[in-house]
Write a protein that holds these residues in place. Structure first.
Motif, PDB file in Angstrom:
ATOM      1  N   LYS A  21      30.358   5.941 -21.267  1.00  0.00           N
ATOM      2  CA  LYS A  21      31.030   6.932 -22.109  1.00  0.00           C
ATOM      3  C   LYS A  21      31.599   8.069 -21.259  1.00  0.00           C
ATOM      4  O   LYS A  21      32.495   8.775 -21.677  1.00  0.00           O
ATOM      5  N   GLU A 118      20.143  12.152 -29.855  1.00  0.00           N
ATOM      6  CA  GLU A 118      21.355  11.389 -29.580  1.00  0.00           C
ATOM      7  C   GLU A 118      21.055  10.225 -28.653  1.00  0.00           C
ATOM      8  O   GLU A 118      21.530   9.124 -28.827  1.00  0.00           O
ATOM      9  N   ARG A 121      18.033   7.944 -30.254  1.00  0.00           N
ATOM     10  CA  ARG A 121      18.374   7.416 -31.561  1.00  0.00           C
ATOM     11  C   ARG A 121      17.142   7.148 -32.411  1.00  0.00           C
ATOM     12  O   ARG A 121      17.092   6.222 -33.198  1.00  0.00           O
TER      13      ARG A 121
ATOM     14  N   PRO B  56      32.221  12.473 -45.052  1.00  0.00           N
ATOM     15  CA  PRO B  56      32.791  11.989 -43.788  1.00  0.00           C
ATOM     16  C   PRO B  56      33.539  13.108 -43.077  1.00  0.00           C
ATOM     17  O   PRO B  56      33.935  14.099 -43.694  1.00  0.00           O
ATOM     18  N   GLU B  73      37.167  18.241 -34.436  1.00  0.00           N
ATOM     19  CA  GLU B  73      36.360  17.015 -34.452  1.00  0.00           C
ATOM     20  C   GLU B  73      35.104  17.172 -33.630  1.00  0.00           C
ATOM     21  O   GLU B  73      34.029  16.710 -34.010  1.00  0.00           O
ATOM     22  N   LYS B  77      31.198  16.753 -34.762  1.00  0.00           N
ATOM     23  CA  LYS B  77      30.263  15.848 -34.085  1.00  0.00           C
ATOM     24  C   LYS B  77      29.032  16.587 -33.601  1.00  0.00           C
ATOM     25  O   LYS B  77      27.919  16.071 -33.679  1.00  0.00           O
ATOM     26  N   SER B  80      26.835  17.401 -36.660  1.00  0.00           N
ATOM     27  CA  SER B  80      26.360  16.360 -37.570  1.00  0.00           C
ATOM     28  C   SER B  80      25.032  15.799 -37.078  1.00  0.00           C
ATOM     29  O   SER B  80      24.840  15.557 -35.892  1.00  0.00           O
ATOM     30  N   GLY B  82      23.834  12.926 -37.569  1.00  0.00           N
ATOM     31  CA  GLY B  82      23.923  11.541 -37.120  1.00  0.00           C
ATOM     32  C   GLY B  82      24.806  11.384 -35.894  1.00  0.00           C
ATOM     33  O   GLY B  82      25.020  10.284 -35.427  1.00  0.00           O
ATOM     34  N   ASN B  83      25.317  12.501 -35.376  1.00  0.00           N
ATOM     35  CA  ASN B  83      26.200  12.504 -34.206  1.00  0.00           C
ATOM     36  C   ASN B  83      27.489  11.742 -34.400  1.00  0.00           C
ATOM     37  O   ASN B  83      28.153  11.396 -33.444  1.00  0.00           O
ATOM     38  N   ASP B  84      27.848  11.434 -35.629  1.00  0.00           N
ATOM     39  CA  ASP B  84      29.084  10.692 -35.832  1.00  0.00           C
ATOM     40  C   ASP B  84      30.158  11.546 -36.494  1.00  0.00           C
ATOM     41  O   ASP B  84      31.246  11.068 -36.790  1.00  0.00           O
ATOM     42  N   GLY B  85      29.860  12.799 -36.733  1.00  0.00           N
ATOM     43  CA  GLY B  85      30.850  13.676 -37.335  1.00  0.00           C
ATOM     44  C   GLY B  85      30.693  13.832 -38.832  1.00  0.00           C
ATOM     45  O   GLY B  85      31.268  14.730 -39.421  1.00  0.00           O
ATOM     46  N   ASP B  86      29.913  12.961 -39.460  1.00  0.00           N
ATOM     47  CA  ASP B  86      29.684  13.108 -40.890  1.00  0.00           C
ATOM     48  C   ASP B  86      28.606  14.154 -41.120  1.00  0.00           C
ATOM     49  O   ASP B  86      27.605  14.179 -40.416  1.00  0.00           O
TER      50      ASP B  86
END
Lengths: 792, 189
Positions: A21, A118, A121, B56, B73, B77, B80, B82-86
């Motif tokens: 990444k 992160e 997880r 979302p 964005e 992130k 959030s 969940g680290n996905d931006g949601d």
């Protein structure tokens, strides 16, 4: 270039090129390839490079070598260090990476990776439990006392975790605390103490809740911030601050001075012979009918009012002490906020002159911005400023010719001389006007006209001359914009001081032949404030609207102009200065000024939202704001000195609350029963002796010297620490390279037997005492490694 | 209305007050300037049924300040869970709390660092800096040469330990020397 690198052989270091990444695009991989290639590396790497690069490598090579020259340090580090698995592991487990940032290192629970969820997880619950477990080990946090509870709450609140985690942690901690503390019964004293503390906290929260609902002009301020950014909003904040201060000043002034006077006048049938009728222009001139109203000093009585029963109210004392307290309170509040603001924006940041680039980048974006247009403007503003900064650095290197320097300094000299002449001219005009209006003492209407003309001319001067200064600044060609800005500001301030100085000198020197010079001075100030409102707020806004319409309709342009923060803020300071002078002679003045500021707020908000566009340059809001605070403070300071002079040296006229005394200070002596021989008198005399004064002065000097020496020593300490930091960073890099070499040489040994780098790394890590847990999150790297291996 | 109040228990509200920089009123108030009101406005159909609905990232980006923000964005992130931006409401509340006026400099700096750390390696390296600059200047283009000089200048100023990347400590040092950071790193409710 390579000075920071230890001189270790490099050709045996190995490379992993993970599609990690961290490496987002092809370009970067290319760069890191090339970079390592330049440093002369092993052949399997060259093969790899071939696999990636295409035909036109010449131009690329040129580009990259350029890049390489500048960023070699970081590039090579990216290439050689970061992608080495063993090193990655080592670096990730370094204490500096794993300790959270804002907690004392002694807490064992604080040993958490900052972004653990992160990486691992794991479900949030487990993660929260983890944190809670570690926090539970800290006895100081787990006591069942309000202090510990507060500490827990603070720690949790400041913890950079998401709210859900924090709530889970808090829940668990509360349970643990109540479970643990069952065995300890609390004493009565302690229990009461805790209860009181709890109540105080509750009260604080309640007050906070209450204050939130009453934040003045919240929505319009937000709208301005959204459209124009925080720079323009500082003007409006300053305006709001002044408004609130004047409202707060108005309350005691009304309560202790004006209301008693009204009660006295109405109750006793004490009619001052006000045989004038109220005319409309009296509101502008402050003369005529208004002369003998509560608006001005002369109306107030020097009598003692008997209010209820035998309680007496000495008007003269009330007047003097209310004024004294209000001026002192204002002085304290302003000096504290000035000092705070100064410390924040000048001392802590050393004038903000360092780190220009880094600050532009990291603090450049204004998160308040909420419209697309403003955002685009901000982007281009940042772009042009960055370019400007870059070109400035270039220009600094080539020096100007002598001819140019001479020409520049001659222009500066000429402009400064003409500024001084202009100031003197303005002062003279003001003096002549005041003198003329004085000559019409007998003719009432002539006097009014002359007074109005004087006020108008002074205000027009205050409006136009700063604009002229702005034009002059352009000819001076200051390389530094903020210097140019400050110079204009100082000139404008000098103009203000000249006008007010002339005004005060005039009234003090001519005080003998006026029946009530205090009222006259109050009237003069009142007129100036009113006309400032009429001319520089209403009229100039009106002109602005006309200009906008003209440009839009007749010329087809958008007609929007930039909001001139400096000019508008300065107008506020000017009005406030007038207020500090006039307040003493006109107790209702804070009400007048509050009304004025209220209208100013609405007019300015309207004009700004409709006629202005956002700044094309970014505005150093915090510092300018501090400068404005300082100027406000200075004006108050000067006016307090002025009042000290009036109280002690100027004979008072035969009107107003101090009638009957020849000097104002006599009231103070009267109240404090200052007579020769009393203890208080002795103390005062003692402290005014030259010897004592000199002693205090010398002590202060020594104190200042001591602090300065301390400051210097700390500055040196900072230098030393910085050197140490660099040294330790170099050591760290050396050690990391060393590790790289150790792992790599192991790899060389096993190169032909098995081609498994991870086993080498793992072996190394195990030998260093890393447990399996650390490898749990290396899956992605493994995958990438496998994909790379396929390329061989 | 009152419907807003019934959605949250008193205990939850107390938690929110304790753990964010907001008062209860700012979290939940029937006027337009409360966090929950804002959250609801982003997607009324979803939040109407379920107060803690997960929205979302595209919906969160409807917030005007985030919509025009080049780092919108990234902000989603970072905050959030969940680290996905949601973002759930709690995530959103957390975001607004960090951006509020009451949040201390250190907390703001911590989150700013995470926002700027695009690749998540806990250091602001050259690639991070390049991305920040590109996002900041928007549609304008800096030449490659200028970009390099710019990054080099930033590193010269800020990279105290000479390792070619900015660690959090170095970043915070810059932030502490900036008088405008607190004014700028703020989104009002």
């Amino acid at each position: 270039m390579d000075r920071s690198r230890p001189s270790l052989p490099r050709d045996n270091s190995f490379y992993i090129y993970p599609m990690d990444k961290n490496v987002n695009n092809y370009d970067e991989i290319q760069e890191s390839h090339w970079d390592s290639f330049q440093n002369g590396h092993s052949s399997h790497f060259a093969n790899l490079n071939e696999g990636f690069s295409d035909g036109n490598s010449d131009s690329e090579r040129y580009m990259h070598s350029e890049w390489n020259e500048l960023g070699n340090k970081s590039r090579s580090r990216n290439a050689t260090l970061r992608w080495n698995l063993a090193l990655k592991q080592t670096m990730e487990s370094m204490p500096s990476r794993t300790l959270p940032r804002h907690f004392p290192g002694s807490h064992s629970w604080s040993n958490l990776p900052a972004d653990a969820p992160e990486k691992s997880r794991m479900p949030l619950e487990n993660y929260a439990n983890n944190i809670a477990c570690r926090m539970e080990d800290d006895p100081s946090l787990m006591e069942n006392t309000p202090y510990a509870a507060q500490l827990r709450q603070e720690t949790l609140r400041n913890m950079p975790q998401c709210l859900t985690v924090k709530r889970l942690v808090q829940k668990r901690l509360t349970q643990t605390v109540s479970r643990r503390s069952k065995h300890k019964p609390l004493g009565f004293f302690k229990r009461t103490k805790y209860k009181v503390k709890m109540q105080i906290t509750k009260l604080e929260n309640w007050i906070k809740n209450f204050m939130v609902s009453f934040e003045l002009w919240y929505s319009s301020l937000k709208m301005i911030e959204g459209n124009f950014g925080s720079g323009v909003a500082t003007y409006f904040r300053f305006l709001r601050w002044l408004f609130l201060m004047n409202v707060i000043l108005a309350i005691p002034a009304l309560g202790f001075i004006v209301v008693p006077q009204i009660l006295y006048s109405s109750n006793k049938g004490y009619g001052i012979d006000n045989n004038e009728t109220l005319k409309w222009y009296d509101f502008f001139s402050g003369q005529g009918y208004l002369t003998r109203t509560i608006l001005f000093y002369g109306h107030y009585t020097n009598k003692t009012i008997t209010l209820i029963g035998n309680h007496n109210y000495h008007m003269s004392q009330a007047y003097l002490f209310t004024m004294f307290c209000l001026y002192c309170a204002a002085f304290i509040v302003i000096s504290i906020s000035t000092a705070c603001s100064y410390r924040r924006s000048f001392i802590e940041t050393k004038g903000g002159l360092q780190n220009v680039f880094a600050q532009k980048i990291f603090c450049g974006w204004d998160f308040n911005i909420a419209t697309k247009k403003a955002a685009e403007l901000k982007s281009s503003a940042i772009y042009y400023e960055l370019k400007e900064l870059l070109s400035e650095i270039k220009e600094e290197k080539d020096k100007k010719s002598i001819c140019e320097t001479v020409r520049n300094s001659t222009t500066k000299l000429l402009i400064n001389v003409s500024t001084v002449l202009l100031l003197m001219g303005t002062g003279y005009i003001v003096w002549v006007l005041l003198d003329k209006s004085k000559n019409y003492l007998d003719d009432e209407s002539q006097k009014t006209n002359m007074a109005l003309v004087t006020a108008v001319i002074i205000n027009v001067c205050m409006l136009l001359i700063p604009v002229l200064f702005g034009y002059l600044r352009k000819y001076e060609k200051y390389s530094n914009q903020s210097v140019a800005f400050n110079i204009t500001l100082v000139r404008t301030y000098m103009l203000e001081l000249t006008i007010i100085g002339v005004l005060l000198t005039f009234w003090l020197t001519r005080s003998n032949n006026d029946s009530c010079w205090e009222t006259s001075l109050g009237q003069e100030i009142y007129r100036l404030i009113v006309f400032d409102f009429v001319i520089s707020v209403i009229l100039s806004s009106f002109l602005e609207i006309l200009r906008y319409l003209f440009k839009k309709d007749c010329m087809g342009q958008d007609g929007l102009s930039e909001f001139d923060i400096a000019r508008y803020s300065f107008q506020l300071i000017y009005t406030q200065t007038l207020f500090w002078i006039g307040f003493f002679f006109s107790p209702v003045l804070p009400v007048v000024l509050s009304i004025k500021l209220l209208f100013t707020w609405y007019i300015r908000t309207f004009c700004t939202l409709h006629l202005c566009k956002s700044y094309a340059r970014s505005w150093r809001a915090a510092q300018t704001n501090t400068v404005f605070y300082i100027l406000t403070f200075l004006t108050l300071f000067f006016s307090i000195i002025f009042f000290g002079y009036i109280i002690i040296r100027v004979p008072i006229s035969s009107c107003g609350p101090f009638m009957g005394n020849s000097y104002m200070y006599e009231i103070i002596i009267d109240v404090l029963h200052l007579e020769r021989g009393t203890v208080f008198w002795e103390i005062v005399i003692f402290f005014t002796r030259p010897g004592v004064v000199a002693f205090i002065f010398i002590m202060l000097c020594i104190g200042a010297y001591f602090l300065r020496a301390k400051g210097k020593a700390q500055y040196k300490m900072v230098k030393i620490l910085r050197k140490m930091l660099v040294a330790s960073a170099k050591d760290r890099e050396f050690l990391l390279n060393y590790i790289a070499n150790v792992t790599a040489s192991q790899f060389q040994h096993e190169k032909f037997s098995s081609f498994d780098m991870d086993s080498v790394s793992a072996e190394y890590m195990n030998s260093r005492g890393f447990d399996e847990e650390h490898f749990a999150d290396s899956d992605s790297i493994d995958d990438n490694y496998i994909t790379n291996k396929k390329r061989y | 209305m009152g419907q807003g109040k019934s959605q949250f228990s008193e205990e939850e509200l107390q938690d929110y007050e304790d753990l964010t920089y907001f008062t209860k009123k700012e979290v939940l108030q029937n006027s337009t300037s409360s966090a929950h009101h804002k959250f609801k406005n982003l997607a009324p159909e979803k939040v109407g049924h379920n107060k803690n609905a997960k929205l979302p990232m595209s919906k969160i980006l409807h917030l005007t300040e985030l919509k025009v923000n080049p780092f919108g964005e990234r902000i989603c992130k970072v905050f959030s869970s969940g680290n996905d931006g949601d973002c759930t409401f709690e995530d959103f509340l957390d975001m607004m709390s960090v951006f509020s006026e009451a949040a201390p400099k250190s907390v703001k700096a911590e989150h700013a660092f995470r926002i700027f750390d695009f690749d998540g390696d806990d250091m602001l390296g050259t690639s991070d800096l390049q991305q920040i600059i590109k996002k900041l200047i928007g549609d304008n283009e800096l030449s490659k040469n200028n970009m390099q000089r710019l990054i080099q200048n930033i590193l010269d100023e800020a990279d105290l330990d000479d390792d070619g990347a900015l660690s959090f400590a170095e970043f915070e040092h810059i932030i502490n020397k900036s008088s405008d950071f607190l004014n700028v790193f703020r989104i009002r409710l």
